[in-house]
Design a protein around this motif. Structure first.
Motif, PDB file in Angstrom:
ATOM      1  N   ASP A 220     -50.676  56.264 -25.363  1.00 27.34           N
ATOM      2  CA  ASP A 220     -50.807  57.685 -25.055  1.00 27.34           C
ATOM      3  C   ASP A 220     -52.262  58.136 -25.132  1.00 27.34           C
ATOM      4  N   LYS A 221     -53.062  57.485 -26.008  1.00 24.96           N
ATOM      5  CA  LYS A 221     -54.466  57.863 -26.169  1.00 24.96           C
ATOM      6  C   LYS A 221     -55.284  57.494 -24.924  1.00 24.96           C
ATOM      7  N   ILE A 244     -48.889  64.088 -24.192  1.00 23.08           N
ATOM      8  CA  ILE A 244     -50.240  63.669 -24.597  1.00 23.08           C
ATOM      9  C   ILE A 244     -50.776  62.614 -23.635  1.00 23.08           C
TER      10      ILE A 244
END
Length: 276
Positions: A220-221, A244
């Motif tokens: 997700d980052k 996100i």
């Protein structure tokens, strides 16, 4: 409710993971993916982000975004953590069947380029890998890229190269295997800490480090991966993306659009083609 800067377009069809990637956009012209590609082609959008069917996305990118002149196939190029920092897998799922020239074009100048193979010796591999090795070595000898030779799958997370060149089938399997092993290891380590009161206290002391470890492999980052070789920015987000991940995929689309990568590939692709 209207959000400033956001325009919502109607799209009544849905492309799912079981649709035929080669024909689905033609059969479902009102799907969100097809509508988005039409906006990209018309210039109403600068970049496209999707968490949908990878094959359909590559087909759309090729038809609507267009390949950079000289490029035979676009390639999905996600970045993942490794011992030396980060490594880019190219291809990681867009092209499950490749030719040696495709693998040659997946290489990028300056970073250490390794060919993912079943051994490090230059005689290793199937006919595709052997032919690709010869092409990449020739490009390396000519100073076109920094080819470091064959690398085994186990060497990629250990930082053996900066660009791991592979066909989409093996690249996708390797990427998902590494993701799975990382999740398994994170869970196994946490289980060790959760055995009794004493180990739980130790876990509290190490929690910051454990959180950082998990973040290393938190897709997700990162958000998504670009299709290299496509003339317009197209970003593929993971199918399980949450809000996100989508936000970070949009940020990555902005960064990729501004990076100059498409122009750099356009200016250097003549060095990565085989004469007819």
């Amino acid at each position: 409710e209207h959000t400033p800067g956001v325009t919502i377009m109607p799209a009544s069809d849905l492309v799912d993971m079981h649709d035929d990637p080669a024909t689905v956009l033609r059969h479902k012209p009102d799907s969100s993916m097809a509508v988005a590609f039409k906006l990209l082609k018309s210039g109403e959008g600068d970049a496209l982000v999707s968490a949908g069917n990878t094959g359909a996305l590559l087909t759309g990118a090729t038809l609507y975004g267009g390949r950079i002149k000289g490029i035979r196939r676009g390639a999905l190029a996600p970045v993942m953590p490794c011992k030396s920092g980060q490594v880019m897998l190219c291809d990681a799922g867009a092209n499950t069947e490749c030719t040696a020239e495709y693998l040659l074009q997946f290489g990028i100048k300056n970073p250490r380029v390794g060919l993912v193979n079943n051994g490090t010796e230059d005689t290793k591999g199937d006919p595709l890998r052997k032919e690709a090795y010869a092409l990449l070595k020739k490009a390396g000898d000519e100073g076109r890229l920094n080819f470091v030779g064959n690398v085994e799958g186990s060497m990629v997370p250990l930082g053996a190269c900066d660009i791991a060149v592979c066909d989409g089938y093996s690249g996708n399997v390797m990427l998902k295997t590494i993701e799975g092993v990382a999740k398994f290891m994170a869970g196994a380590i946490k289980d060790v800490f959760m055995r009794n009161a004493a180990t739980k206290l130790s876990y509290l002391a190490c929690k910051k480090g454990m959180d950082e470890f998990r973040d290393l492999f938190n897709q997700d980052k990162i958000g998504g991966a670009p299709f290299l070789g496509i003339a317009k920015p197209v970003i593929k987000a993971h199918g399980s993306s949450n809000e996100i991940a989508v936000m970070n995929a949009v940020r990555q689309a902005i960064a990729y659009t501004k990076s100059g990568m498409i122009q750099a590939v356009s200016e250097n692709i003549q060095y990565m083609t085989i004469a007819e």
